[in-house]
Design a protein around this motif. Sequence first.
Motif, PDB file in Angstrom:
ATOM      1  N   ASP A  33       0.851  -1.196   0.000  1.00 42.90           N
ATOM      2  CA  ASP A  33       0.000   0.000   0.000  1.00 42.90           C
ATOM      3  C   ASP A  33       0.880   1.238   0.000  1.00 42.90           C
ATOM      4  O   ASP A  33       1.981   1.227   0.558  1.00 42.90           O
ATOM      5  N   ASN A  34       0.351   2.301  -0.610  1.00 45.78           N
ATOM      6  CA  ASN A  34       1.132   3.546  -0.657  1.00 45.78           C
ATOM      7  C   ASN A  34       0.987   4.374   0.624  1.00 45.78           C
ATOM      8  O   ASN A  34       1.714   5.336   0.818  1.00 45.78           O
ATOM      9  N   GLY A  35       0.068   4.005   1.486  1.00 46.63           N
ATOM     10  CA  GLY A  35      -0.193   4.809   2.684  1.00 46.63           C
ATOM     11  C   GLY A  35       0.599   4.357   3.904  1.00 46.63           C
ATOM     12  O   GLY A  35       1.308   3.354   3.873  1.00 46.63           O
ATOM     13  N   LEU A 167      -7.163  10.238   0.942  1.00 44.73           N
ATOM     14  CA  LEU A 167      -6.984   8.955   1.635  1.00 44.73           C
ATOM     15  C   LEU A 167      -6.190   7.975   0.766  1.00 44.73           C
ATOM     16  O   LEU A 167      -6.315   6.763   0.909  1.00 44.73           O
ATOM     17  N   GLY A 168      -5.408   8.491  -0.181  1.00 44.16           N
ATOM     18  CA  GLY A 168      -4.498   7.627  -0.955  1.00 44.16           C
ATOM     19  C   GLY A 168      -5.053   7.152  -2.282  1.00 44.16           C
ATOM     20  O   GLY A 168      -4.402   6.363  -2.973  1.00 44.16           O
ATOM     21  N   ALA A 169      -6.258   7.606  -2.662  1.00 43.76           N
ATOM     22  CA  ALA A 169      -6.838   7.129  -3.927  1.00 43.76           C
ATOM     23  C   ALA A 169      -5.945   7.528  -5.099  1.00 43.76           C
ATOM     24  O   ALA A 169      -5.389   8.627  -5.124  1.00 43.76           O
ATOM     25  N   THR A 336     -15.217  14.448  -2.029  1.00 45.52           N
ATOM     26  CA  THR A 336     -16.056  13.962  -0.928  1.00 45.52           C
ATOM     27  C   THR A 336     -16.863  12.717  -1.305  1.00 45.52           C
ATOM     28  O   THR A 336     -17.625  12.217  -0.477  1.00 45.52           O
ATOM     29  N   ALA A 337     -16.730  12.244  -2.548  1.00 48.51           N
ATOM     30  CA  ALA A 337     -17.528  11.083  -2.975  1.00 48.51           C
ATOM     31  C   ALA A 337     -17.136   9.838  -2.191  1.00 48.51           C
ATOM     32  O   ALA A 337     -15.962   9.630  -1.908  1.00 48.51           O
ATOM     33  N   GLU A 338     -18.131   9.010  -1.871  1.00 47.03           N
ATOM     34  CA  GLU A 338     -17.806   7.765  -1.170  1.00 47.03           C
ATOM     35  C   GLU A 338     -17.299   6.704  -2.136  1.00 47.03           C
ATOM     36  O   GLU A 338     -16.597   5.786  -1.739  1.00 47.03           O
ATOM     37  N   GLY A 366     -12.798  -5.330  -5.790  1.00 44.64           N
ATOM     38  CA  GLY A 366     -13.247  -4.140  -5.061  1.00 44.64           C
ATOM     39  C   GLY A 366     -13.683  -3.021  -5.979  1.00 44.64           C
ATOM     40  O   GLY A 366     -14.189  -3.223  -7.086  1.00 44.64           O
ATOM     41  N   GLU A 367     -13.442  -1.808  -5.528  1.00 44.69           N
ATOM     42  CA  GLU A 367     -14.002  -0.623  -6.173  1.00 44.69           C
ATOM     43  C   GLU A 367     -13.350  -0.269  -7.511  1.00 44.69           C
ATOM     44  O   GLU A 367     -13.927   0.478  -8.304  1.00 44.69           O
ATOM     45  N   VAL A 368     -12.172  -0.796  -7.776  1.00 42.83           N
ATOM     46  CA  VAL A 368     -11.468  -0.456  -9.020  1.00 42.83           C
ATOM     47  C   VAL A 368     -12.257  -0.900 -10.254  1.00 42.83           C
ATOM     48  O   VAL A 368     -12.101  -0.349 -11.328  1.00 42.83           O
ATOM     49  N   TYR A 378     -23.271  -1.801   1.116  1.00 41.70           N
ATOM     50  CA  TYR A 378     -23.199  -2.619  -0.101  1.00 41.70           C
ATOM     51  C   TYR A 378     -21.796  -2.589  -0.712  1.00 41.70           C
ATOM     52  O   TYR A 378     -21.356  -3.566  -1.313  1.00 41.70           O
ATOM     53  N   ASN A 379     -21.112  -1.458  -0.591  1.00 43.63           N
ATOM     54  CA  ASN A 379     -19.789  -1.378  -1.218  1.00 43.63           C
ATOM     55  C   ASN A 379     -18.759  -2.212  -0.466  1.00 43.63           C
ATOM     56  O   ASN A 379     -17.935  -2.883  -1.080  1.00 43.63           O
ATOM     57  N   PHE A 380     -18.826  -2.187   0.855  1.00 42.84           N
ATOM     58  CA  PHE A 380     -17.906  -3.073   1.584  1.00 42.84           C
ATOM     59  C   PHE A 380     -18.227  -4.540   1.287  1.00 42.84           C
ATOM     60  O   PHE A 380     -17.327  -5.349   1.131  1.00 42.84           O
TER      61      PHE A 380
HETATM   62  P1  FDA Z   1     -10.028   1.122  -0.897  1.00 40.92           P
HETATM   63  O1  FDA Z   1     -10.111   2.495  -1.434  1.00 40.92           O
HETATM   64  O2  FDA Z   1     -10.626   0.811   0.403  1.00 40.92           O
HETATM   65  O3  FDA Z   1      -8.511   0.667  -0.808  1.00 40.92           O
HETATM   66  C1  FDA Z   1      -7.593   0.921  -1.828  1.00 40.92           C
HETATM   67  C2  FDA Z   1      -6.216   0.946  -1.224  1.00 40.92           C
HETATM   68  O4  FDA Z   1      -5.261   1.013  -2.274  1.00 40.92           O
HETATM   69  C3  FDA Z   1      -5.985   2.158  -0.342  1.00 40.92           C
HETATM   70  O5  FDA Z   1      -5.451   1.743   0.889  1.00 40.92           O
HETATM   71  C4  FDA Z   1      -4.987   3.001  -1.122  1.00 40.92           C
HETATM   72  O6  FDA Z   1      -4.113   3.687  -0.267  1.00 40.92           O
HETATM   73  C5  FDA Z   1      -4.265   1.939  -1.933  1.00 40.92           C
HETATM   74  N1  FDA Z   1      -3.676   2.457  -3.169  1.00 40.92           N
HETATM   75  C6  FDA Z   1      -4.243   3.260  -4.086  1.00 40.92           C
HETATM   76  N2  FDA Z   1      -3.381   3.535  -5.066  1.00 40.92           N
HETATM   77  C7  FDA Z   1      -2.233   2.873  -4.761  1.00 40.92           C
HETATM   78  C8  FDA Z   1      -0.962   2.786  -5.382  1.00 40.92           C
HETATM   79  N3  FDA Z   1      -0.698   3.428  -6.519  1.00 40.92           N
HETATM   80  N4  FDA Z   1      -0.011   2.045  -4.786  1.00 40.92           N
HETATM   81  C9  FDA Z   1      -0.241   1.404  -3.635  1.00 40.92           C
HETATM   82  N5  FDA Z   1      -1.433   1.455  -2.988  1.00 40.92           N
HETATM   83  C10 FDA Z   1      -2.405   2.183  -3.553  1.00 40.92           C
HETATM   84  N6  FDA Z   1     -18.862   1.661   2.016  1.00 40.92           N
HETATM   85  C11 FDA Z   1     -19.675   0.902   2.766  1.00 40.92           C
HETATM   86  O7  FDA Z   1     -20.058  -0.189   2.341  1.00 40.92           O
HETATM   87  N7  FDA Z   1     -20.050   1.312   4.027  1.00 40.92           N
HETATM   88  C12 FDA Z   1     -19.627   2.501   4.557  1.00 40.92           C
HETATM   89  O8  FDA Z   1     -19.919   2.819   5.723  1.00 40.92           O
HETATM   90  C13 FDA Z   1     -18.821   3.333   3.743  1.00 40.92           C
HETATM   91  N8  FDA Z   1     -18.433   4.557   4.190  1.00 40.92           N
HETATM   92  C14 FDA Z   1     -17.556   5.297   3.446  1.00 40.92           C
HETATM   93  C15 FDA Z   1     -17.114   6.536   3.938  1.00 40.92           C
HETATM   94  C16 FDA Z   1     -16.206   7.279   3.203  1.00 40.92           C
HETATM   95  C17 FDA Z   1     -15.749   8.607   3.740  1.00 40.92           C
HETATM   96  C18 FDA Z   1     -15.725   6.796   1.958  1.00 40.92           C
HETATM   97  C19 FDA Z   1     -14.718   7.574   1.143  1.00 40.92           C
HETATM   98  C20 FDA Z   1     -16.180   5.590   1.453  1.00 40.92           C
HETATM   99  C21 FDA Z   1     -17.102   4.832   2.182  1.00 40.92           C
HETATM  100  N9  FDA Z   1     -17.574   3.611   1.707  1.00 40.92           N
HETATM  101  C22 FDA Z   1     -18.413   2.864   2.474  1.00 40.92           C
HETATM  102  C23 FDA Z   1     -17.089   3.049   0.435  1.00 40.92           C
HETATM  103  C24 FDA Z   1     -15.957   2.041   0.744  1.00 40.92           C
HETATM  104  O9  FDA Z   1     -15.017   2.673   1.581  1.00 40.92           O
HETATM  105  C25 FDA Z   1     -15.279   1.562  -0.532  1.00 40.92           C
HETATM  106  O10 FDA Z   1     -16.233   1.066  -1.429  1.00 40.92           O
HETATM  107  C26 FDA Z   1     -14.265   0.476  -0.201  1.00 40.92           C
HETATM  108  O11 FDA Z   1     -13.299   0.986   0.674  1.00 40.92           O
HETATM  109  C27 FDA Z   1     -13.608  -0.051  -1.448  1.00 40.92           C
HETATM  110  O12 FDA Z   1     -12.633  -0.972  -1.053  1.00 40.92           O
HETATM  111  P2  FDA Z   1     -11.328  -1.222  -1.931  1.00 40.92           P
HETATM  112  O13 FDA Z   1     -10.478  -2.127  -1.125  1.00 40.92           O
HETATM  113  O14 FDA Z   1     -11.701  -1.617  -3.302  1.00 40.92           O
HETATM  114  O15 FDA Z   1     -10.638   0.208  -2.059  1.00 40.92           O
END
Ligand code: FDA
Length: 394
Positions: A33-35, A167-169, A336-338, A366-368, A378-380
């Motif tokens: 992870d990059n974070g 958050l590292g997106a 601010t999008a989730e 996942g979300e990619v 639903y997203n988790f």
């Molecule tokens: P996720 O974004 O979780 O993880 C991706 C990881 O990859 C990150 O740790 C990032 O740092 C890393 N990364 C990215 N680019 C990289 C690179 N180039 N090199 C190395 N690492 C890299 N859903 C839900 O079901 N219930 C909820 O309560 C919420 N609440 C919520 C609040 C907020 C503020 C947000 C922004 C989103 C939510 N969601 C949610 C959505 C949910 O967070 C989201 O769908 C999942 O985290 C997606 O999981 P992923 O593992 O696919 O991506």
Amino acid sequence: MERFDAIVVGAGAAGMFCAAMAGQAGRRVLLLDNGKKPGRKILMSGGGRCNFTNLYVEPAAYLSQNPHFCKSALARYTQWDFIDMVGKHGIAWHEKTLGQLFCDDSAEQIVTMLVAECEKGNVTTRLRSEILSVTRDYAGYTLQLNGDVVSADKLVIASGGLSMPGLGASPFGYKVAEQFGLNVLPTRAGLVPFTLHKPMLEQFQVLSGVSVPSVITAEDGTVFRESLLFTHRGLSGPAVLQISSFWQAGEFVSINLLPDIDLAAFLDTQCAEHPNQSLKNTLAMQLPKRLVECLQQLGQVPDVTLKQLNARDQQALVETLINWRVQPNGTEGYRTAEVTLGGVDTNELSSRTMEAKKAPGLFFIGEVMDVTGWLGGYNFQWAWSSAWACAQAL
Ligand code: FDA
């Protein structure tokens, strides 16, 4: 060069869960992870309590160009499986509303659980890792990192979408997909507040913080019954976040601000019983007073008593309140999008394993990818289900 059975990029929900499951199945897994910390979005989620799944998960709650794609993974690793895991880790939870399950205490418990599951699977985790390049040869996938080179037979991309760059997106996953010839569908922000055009924003800014139950309808006919929140930037709340995923720039949404009553019948009854009561006070029995006052200042609630309200004005008022048509200026965007709508085209992937058809050994979870759930856990659940399906194939 260190060698692994599988490298998982992204220590978010999907990546951690996939790495843990594959590790526990005996694979040598590297999680990158990059974070600085794993699971940063999980920590932020659900107002700090993580809405980790939903009791009513079903494929119809997901948007994708191929609505059938998510069915297999959701059926093979269900909400009940995840609830079971949460229970085994002693995490107390509750249903808030509409089947949405939250931790009683803190979202941190879910991250701690996933870290523990990774440890159980002897997963090697490297945080603050920058991936400089990805190449493939007969031996699998090789990743050039900052200061290191690693390789594996299988590469899992779990780097998420573009929402919340803070958050590292990053677009890393889309770039890898394109590098290996996979189609990536256009992306846009989902589950995101609406902004309003300036004149309308100025009128409604005074209502910042006011929340009302509502039924909101998009132009494609999608309907959600949830609460709506006025903010200093526009409109938010669960109703707006939900409908934003179905809204296209330039379209209107229609909002019923009084979904629980028959307004015309209510006004008739009140008029019969209290003919001299002001319309404003009558509406304030059903709506927040600040909203009624604002609508009156805008000329949408006449300054009259009930007996003075003629039939035409009453009809116009009812129409305004139950079919309030709003044309958003836009959304607040990825900041601010989730979630991110669109992404890696599911037609490029196996719905059973999430493996790319054109690039054996390369997986997206996942979300990619182009699978986006409604608000409400639903997203988790998609992260857990797609990760589990992938882990079986590593
Ligand atoms: P996720 O974004 O979780 O993880 C991706 C990881 O990859 C990150 O740790 C990032 O740092 C890393 N990364 C990215 N680019 C990289 C690179 N180039 N090199 C190395 N690492 C890299 N859903 C839900 O079901 N219930 C909820 O309560 C919420 N609440 C919520 C609040 C907020 C503020 C947000 C922004 C989103 C939510 N969601 C949610 C959505 C949910 O967070 C989201 O769908 C999942 O985290 C997606 O999981 P992923 O593992 O696919 O991506």
